[in-house]
Design a protein around this motif. Structure first.
Motif, PDB file in Angstrom:
ATOM      1  N   ILE A 109       0.842  -1.196   0.000  1.00 51.27           N
ATOM      2  CA  ILE A 109       0.000   0.000   0.000  1.00 51.27           C
ATOM      3  C   ILE A 109       0.878   1.247   0.000  1.00 51.27           C
ATOM      4  O   ILE A 109       0.661   2.173  -0.795  1.00 51.27           O
ATOM      5  N   ASP A 110       1.880   1.277   0.864  1.00 47.37           N
ATOM      6  CA  ASP A 110       2.792   2.433   0.919  1.00 47.37           C
ATOM      7  C   ASP A 110       3.487   2.657  -0.420  1.00 47.37           C
ATOM      8  O   ASP A 110       3.616   3.789  -0.886  1.00 47.37           O
ATOM      9  N   ARG A 114       2.942   6.094  -2.565  1.00 50.73           N
ATOM     10  CA  ARG A 114       4.081   6.976  -2.840  1.00 50.73           C
ATOM     11  C   ARG A 114       4.254   7.223  -4.334  1.00 50.73           C
ATOM     12  O   ARG A 114       4.623   8.316  -4.749  1.00 50.73           O
ATOM     13  N   ARG A 115       4.021   6.218  -5.148  1.00 51.69           N
ATOM     14  CA  ARG A 115       4.194   6.352  -6.597  1.00 51.69           C
ATOM     15  C   ARG A 115       2.989   6.995  -7.274  1.00 51.69           C
ATOM     16  O   ARG A 115       3.042   7.315  -8.459  1.00 51.69           O
ATOM     17  N   GLY A 116       1.878   7.114  -6.564  1.00 52.70           N
ATOM     18  CA  GLY A 116       0.663   7.646  -7.177  1.00 52.70           C
ATOM     19  C   GLY A 116       0.003   6.665  -8.130  1.00 52.70           C
ATOM     20  O   GLY A 116      -0.729   7.061  -9.029  1.00 52.70           O
ATOM     21  N   ILE A 137     -11.877  -3.222   7.319  1.00 51.86           N
ATOM     22  CA  ILE A 137     -10.558  -3.451   6.724  1.00 51.86           C
ATOM     23  C   ILE A 137      -9.920  -2.116   6.338  1.00 51.86           C
ATOM     24  O   ILE A 137      -8.730  -1.889   6.575  1.00 51.86           O
ATOM     25  N   ARG A 138     -10.726  -1.215   5.763  1.00 49.58           N
ATOM     26  CA  ARG A 138     -10.228   0.111   5.396  1.00 49.58           C
ATOM     27  C   ARG A 138      -9.655   0.814   6.628  1.00 49.58           C
ATOM     28  O   ARG A 138      -8.574   1.399   6.584  1.00 49.58           O
ATOM     29  N   ALA A 139     -10.382   0.759   7.749  1.00 50.95           N
ATOM     30  CA  ALA A 139      -9.920   1.412   8.978  1.00 50.95           C
ATOM     31  C   ALA A 139      -8.640   0.758   9.487  1.00 50.95           C
ATOM     32  O   ALA A 139      -7.698   1.450   9.900  1.00 50.95           O
ATOM     33  N   ALA A 140      -8.579  -0.573   9.444  1.00 50.77           N
ATOM     34  CA  ALA A 140      -7.388  -1.282   9.942  1.00 50.77           C
ATOM     35  C   ALA A 140      -6.159  -0.977   9.094  1.00 50.77           C
ATOM     36  O   ALA A 140      -5.048  -0.895   9.620  1.00 50.77           O
ATOM     37  N   LEU A 141      -6.357  -0.798   7.790  1.00 49.12           N
ATOM     38  CA  LEU A 141      -5.240  -0.507   6.884  1.00 49.12           C
ATOM     39  C   LEU A 141      -4.974   0.995   6.755  1.00 49.12           C
ATOM     40  O   LEU A 141      -3.968   1.386   6.158  1.00 49.12           O
TER      41      LEU A 141
END
Length: 197
Positions: A109-110, A114-116, A137-141
């Motif tokens: 995800i990071d 970062r790359r857009g 899941i959205r909140a956890a991630l």
């Protein structure tokens, strides 16, 4: 179109590429050995016997001749140097996640944030794993509200296709192009060939 399938070690990237590819997928899997002890985190995937060391590759041809090339990235940190080359020119990425090991998704995800690079999170619903709704899941991630979270079974062709359609629609929205109207997808005379009806 080039699409990446990324995520942590053992989340089902090779399985997803194989489930939808119309060709026999190229796989660069090698057996896990004692050399990887202490290097590869097998927590939650102790039964896994092989790992992707370069990439997986599959292809889907749509009826109008457009080809989708799928590149599965290696999940282990020691192979992340491959990601830069694999991601060059990609329309977007599927980040596969496993609710038993969500932290394994953070690096992917990071990377795409970062790359857009447009991406969706596809939660591979493993047998016996706890089930969570996409908002949980959205909140956890801790991902942005516009990033789609899709529940899937990477073993099932139809489920894997839904993930890819979700990614393409998301990428089109981000590019300011309205996605085409929903289509019914069917299998043509060649069961590996996907075509919209």
């Amino acid at each position: 179109m080039k699409i990446l399938v990324a995520g942590g070690f053992g989340v089902g990237k090779t399985t997803l590429v194989g489930a939808v590819s119309e060709i026999r997928p190229l796989r660069t899997e090698e057996a896990l050995t004692d050399v990887g002890i202490g290097v590869d985190d097998l927590d939650g995937v102790a039964a896994k016997a092989t790992t992707t060391v370069a990439m997986d590759f599959g292809r889907i041809t749509l009826r109008d001749g457009v080809a989708i090339y799928l590149f599965g990235t290696p999940g282990q940190e020691r192979f992340w140097f491959m990601w830069k080359e694999l991601s060059r020119g990609a329309l977007g990425a599927v980040v596969l996640a496993d609710t038993r090991r969500l932290a394994a998704s953070f690096a992917s995800i990071d990377y795409f944030e970062r790359r857009g690079t447009p991406f969706v999170v596809a939660v591979n619903c493993f047998d016996g794993a706890d089930r969570y709704e996409p908002p949980e899941i959205r909140a956890a991630l801790d991902i942005d509200p516009h990033v789609p979270v899709i529940l899937c079974d990477a073993r099932r062709r139809g489920s894997a296709k839904e993930v890819l359609v979700g990614l393409v629609e998301h990428a089109l929205r981000l590019a300011g192009t309205p996605p085409p109207p929903p289509r019914q997808w069917r299998t043509g005379s060649d069961p590996a060939r996907i075509s919209p009806s």
